[in-house]
Design a protein around this motif. Structure first.
Motif, PDB file in Angstrom:
ATOM      1  N   SER A   3       4.834   9.838  -2.658  1.00 12.15           N
ATOM      2  CA  SER A   3       3.466   9.979  -3.150  1.00 12.15           C
ATOM      3  C   SER A   3       2.465   9.561  -2.086  1.00 12.15           C
ATOM      4  O   SER A   3       1.483  10.258  -1.829  1.00 12.15           O
ATOM      5  N   ARG A   4       2.728   8.397  -1.448  1.00 11.64           N
ATOM      6  CA  ARG A   4       1.827   7.930  -0.395  1.00 11.64           C
ATOM      7  C   ARG A   4       1.797   8.920   0.769  1.00 11.64           C
ATOM      8  O   ARG A   4       0.717   9.251   1.302  1.00 11.64           O
ATOM      9  N   SER A  17       2.450  12.146   0.708  1.00 15.15           N
ATOM     10  CA  SER A  17       1.799  13.388   0.287  1.00 15.15           C
ATOM     11  C   SER A  17       0.289  13.244   0.280  1.00 15.15           C
ATOM     12  O   SER A  17      -0.444  14.161   0.680  1.00 15.15           O
ATOM     13  N   ILE A  18      -0.179  12.088  -0.171  1.00 23.19           N
ATOM     14  CA  ILE A  18      -1.625  11.846  -0.195  1.00 23.19           C
ATOM     15  C   ILE A  18      -2.185  11.834   1.226  1.00 23.19           C
ATOM     16  O   ILE A  18      -3.232  12.427   1.503  1.00 23.19           O
ATOM     17  N   SER A  19      -1.484  11.167   2.162  1.00 23.74           N
ATOM     18  CA  SER A  19      -1.939  11.137   3.557  1.00 23.74           C
ATOM     19  C   SER A  19      -1.933  12.531   4.170  1.00 23.74           C
ATOM     20  O   SER A  19      -2.868  12.922   4.878  1.00 23.74           O
ATOM     21  N   THR A  20      -0.868  13.294   3.886  1.00 21.41           N
ATOM     22  CA  THR A  20      -0.762  14.638   4.444  1.00 21.41           C
ATOM     23  C   THR A  20      -1.866  15.546   3.916  1.00 21.41           C
ATOM     24  O   THR A  20      -2.491  16.304   4.682  1.00 21.41           O
ATOM     25  N   ARG A  57      -4.143  14.057  -4.556  1.00 23.26           N
ATOM     26  CA  ARG A  57      -4.267  12.605  -4.418  1.00 23.26           C
ATOM     27  C   ARG A  57      -4.486  11.947  -5.767  1.00 23.26           C
ATOM     28  O   ARG A  57      -3.779  11.000  -6.129  1.00 23.26           O
ATOM     29  N   THR A  58      -5.454  12.438  -6.519  1.00 19.87           N
ATOM     30  CA  THR A  58      -5.745  11.820  -7.815  1.00 19.87           C
ATOM     31  C   THR A  58      -4.682  12.170  -8.849  1.00 19.87           C
ATOM     32  O   THR A  58      -4.376  11.364  -9.729  1.00 19.87           O
ATOM     33  N   LEU A  59      -4.109  13.374  -8.746  1.00 19.99           N
ATOM     34  CA  LEU A  59      -3.066  13.763  -9.699  1.00 19.99           C
ATOM     35  C   LEU A  59      -1.844  12.859  -9.558  1.00 19.99           C
ATOM     36  O   LEU A  59      -1.330  12.322 -10.551  1.00 19.99           O
ATOM     37  N   LEU A  60      -1.353  12.672  -8.340  1.00 17.85           N
ATOM     38  CA  LEU A  60      -0.198  11.805  -8.114  1.00 17.85           C
ATOM     39  C   LEU A  60      -0.502  10.366  -8.501  1.00 17.85           C
ATOM     40  O   LEU A  60       0.322   9.672  -9.106  1.00 17.85           O
ATOM     41  N   SER A 118       0.819  -1.216   0.000  1.00 14.99           N
ATOM     42  CA  SER A 118       0.000   0.000   0.000  1.00 14.99           C
ATOM     43  C   SER A 118       0.849   1.261   0.000  1.00 14.99           C
ATOM     44  O   SER A 118       0.338   2.348  -0.287  1.00 14.99           O
ATOM     45  N   THR A 119       2.132   1.149   0.325  1.00 14.75           N
ATOM     46  CA  THR A 119       3.037   2.300   0.286  1.00 14.75           C
ATOM     47  C   THR A 119       3.802   2.387  -1.027  1.00 14.75           C
ATOM     48  O   THR A 119       4.605   3.290  -1.202  1.00 14.75           O
TER      49      THR A 119
END
Length: 560
Positions: free
Chosen positions: A395-396, A398-401, A370-373, A74-75
């Motif tokens: 990426s993971r 950044s999405i969480s942040t 989130r969707t862009l990355l 998942s990471t």
């Protein structure tokens, strides 16, 4: 492979079939290897759920090793499609707590002393129980409150056994499943092997925590726990206890939520562009809200590291995205990645242009990162560009942040808050007064290229005039075809020579004695010599000359 491994493979195959993956088990030949096929009913849920959801349920049912495999995957958005990554991010450990006696025994084995000689008190109720370790509050002999992270007894041996089974299954799958991603099943198992053994060694986590302590010592808004080295080892990790509570946006005022969001964003930018060391899994469960609106950061088993060139590349990538420069985005991703083969750069650029047009219709403040990355990483996988794991982990993170920032303060304009950091970063990177600045290096490289270019062009023109300039075009497939044709020609030539030798032997010696019955002995000898000669040369050709590496074709190439 022993009987225990075969039983584990059978168990995995039955569970896979129950979750709708029976066809893969049939095609991989697992049932043939086990010697029988069991009839397994597909669960009703598997018949209506998505493949990604069924895969998560499949891993969850198989136990700790496979749950950890899903959490590691998942990471890594560079390994699996986005829908699988998002589904696996919800995987949770469901394990029973280890009895306190087992915890005491593990601490004694790891630290070489009885628990009462090391701690004044250990809370019998665990704070958390996961597949790898269990966490307890405790008090040291000096009266300091700490938390002890104790590895589950026998978990390393169990993971190693499951890894052996996973490797066997991966080899079976590679023989029948079409390769659609960058990594083969065996490659994914290798990545998991490295990640899980790093996490099993608590010395690595202790080292990560010390590095974070050093980089965050001048940031009062963020607290990092201190490591108790004398009470830690490879399987036991003792940390300072940080008193706080989970972040609950509903319990905070608007001013508090805004300040907290700004602190999270600043910490993220500082980690990426100043430290080159960032937390790989900054979800709300790994953050505590302390007094004074301070944040405590927990769980350092997964961290990412960025070198200076990687930081500069990241800056350029962000600028290219902000400017909707699809050509620069494509070239940067292509350069930082490792393509499996020559990629269609034009198609890659056109697809990126489509993604940027979709996600950047108006202003950057409205962008859903989130969707862009996710779409950019999916596109890299589509074009078989192997993005370094640090960028996938980033990426993971950044999405969480971004998810936390939007839940804390949805009105925040991330671009407005980030702009001062970006200006500071650009000023530092391209300050001509600093010899290590990016601008100075760029100017030096350009000056060197400008000086060398006239000489190089002059050399090329002179070679053209004198006929010394040549262009060699190599094609791997044509080289292989050429070598195969030469090989066929050599075999045909040897065959003709042998046939001629046989016919010549009969013509020359057929009417002459000695005779054995009605058979000319010299003719038989000639045939035998021809066959022996042909066999010896063919064997030499097939198995090579010295050390099995010299073929006839290579020999002929050397003679030319």
């Amino acid at each position: 492979m022993n009987l225990q491994d075969l039983n584990r493979i059978r168990q995995i195959t039955v569970i896979a079939a129950r979750h709708g993956f029976g066809e893969v088990a049939d095609r991989s030949g697992v049932w043939r290897m086990l010697g029988r096929k069991e009839k397994v009913e597909v669960s009703p849920e598997a018949q209506r759920e998505s493949t990604a959801h069924r895969f998560r349920l499949f891993l969850s049912e198989l136990g700790p090793t496979f749950v950890k495999l899903g959490q590691v995957l998942s990471t890594r958005a560079d390994l699996l499609p986005a829908e699988f990554v998002e589904e696996l991010a919800t995987l949770q450990d469901h394990v029973e707590a280890i009895p306190l006696d087992a915890i005491h025994a593990q601490i004694r084995d790891a630290l070489g002393k009885e628990v009462h000689e090391l701690f004044a008190h250990v809370d019998p109720e665990p704070l958390a129980a996961a597949s790898i370790a269990q966490v307890h509050r405790a008090v040291t002999l000096d009266g300091e409150e700490v938390v002890i992270k104790v590895q589950r007894p026998g978990i390393a041996e169990r993971i190693d056994a499951d890894l052996g089974v996973l490797r066997s299954l991966a080899r079976l799958l590679e023989a029948v499943v079409e390769e659609t991603g960058i990594y083969t099943p065996s490659g994914i198992v290798d990545e998991f092997d490295r990640a899980i053994h790093e996490e099993l060694d608590f010395v690595n986590e202790a080292s990560n925590i010390r590095a974070f302590l050093e980089t965050h010592q001048d940031r009062p808004y963020l607290k990092i726990p201190r490591v108790h080295a004398s009470l830690s080892s490879r399987t036991v990790l003792t940390l300072e206890f940080l008193r706080g509570e989970k972040i609950n946006p509903a319990a905070l005022s608007e001013a508090e939520r805004k300040q907290l969001a700004q602190n999270i964003l600043e910490a993220s930018f500082r980690q990426l562009f100043d430290d080159g060391l960032f937390h790989g899994d900054p979800h709300p469960g790994n953050l505590l809200l302390m007094e004074g609106n301070r944040l405590a950061l927990l769980d350092f088993g997964v961290v990412g590291r960025l070198t200076r060139p990687m930081q500069e590349t990241l800056v350029m990538l962000c600028l290219a995205v902000a400017l909707k420069d699809s050509d620069s985005v494509a070239r940067i991703l292509y350069r930082v990645g490792v393509p499996d083969a020559r990629a269609n750069l034009m198609g890659f650029r056109n697809d990126i242009e489509s993604i940027l047009g979709q996600h950047l219709p108006t202003t950057l403040g409205q962008v859903d990162a989130r969707t862009l990355l996710r779409d950019l990483l999916d596109l890299a996988v589509k074009y078989r560009i192997r993005i370094p794991k640090e960028y996938a982990l980033l990426s993971r993170a950044s999405i969480s942040t971004e998810g936390m920032l939007r839940s804390l303060y949805p009105e925040m304009n991330i671009l407005e808050v980030a702009l001062p950091y970006a200006k500071e970063l650009m000023a530092g990177r391209y300050d001509p007064g600093q010899l290590q600045g990016g601008l100075m290096r760029t100017l030096l490289r350009f000056q060197s290229m400008a000086q060398d270019l006239p000489t190089q062009l002059s050399q090329i023109l002179m070679d053209l005039e004198t006929g010394k300039f040549s262009v060699t075009v190599r094609a791997e497939q044509f080289d292989k075809l050429n070598e195969n044709l030469r090989s066929v020609a050599v075999i045909a030539f040897l065959g003709l020579c042998a046939c001629g030798f046989i016919v010549g032997a009969f013509i020359a010696f057929a009417p002459r004695p000695p005779m054995y019955g009605n058979t000319p002995v010299l003719g038989i000898v000639g045939i035998a010599l021809a066959a022996a000669l042909f066999g010896a040369v063919l064997t030499w050709y097939l198995f090579g000359g010295r050390f099995g590496k010299l073929s006839v074709t290579r020999f002929l190439k050397k003679r030319r």
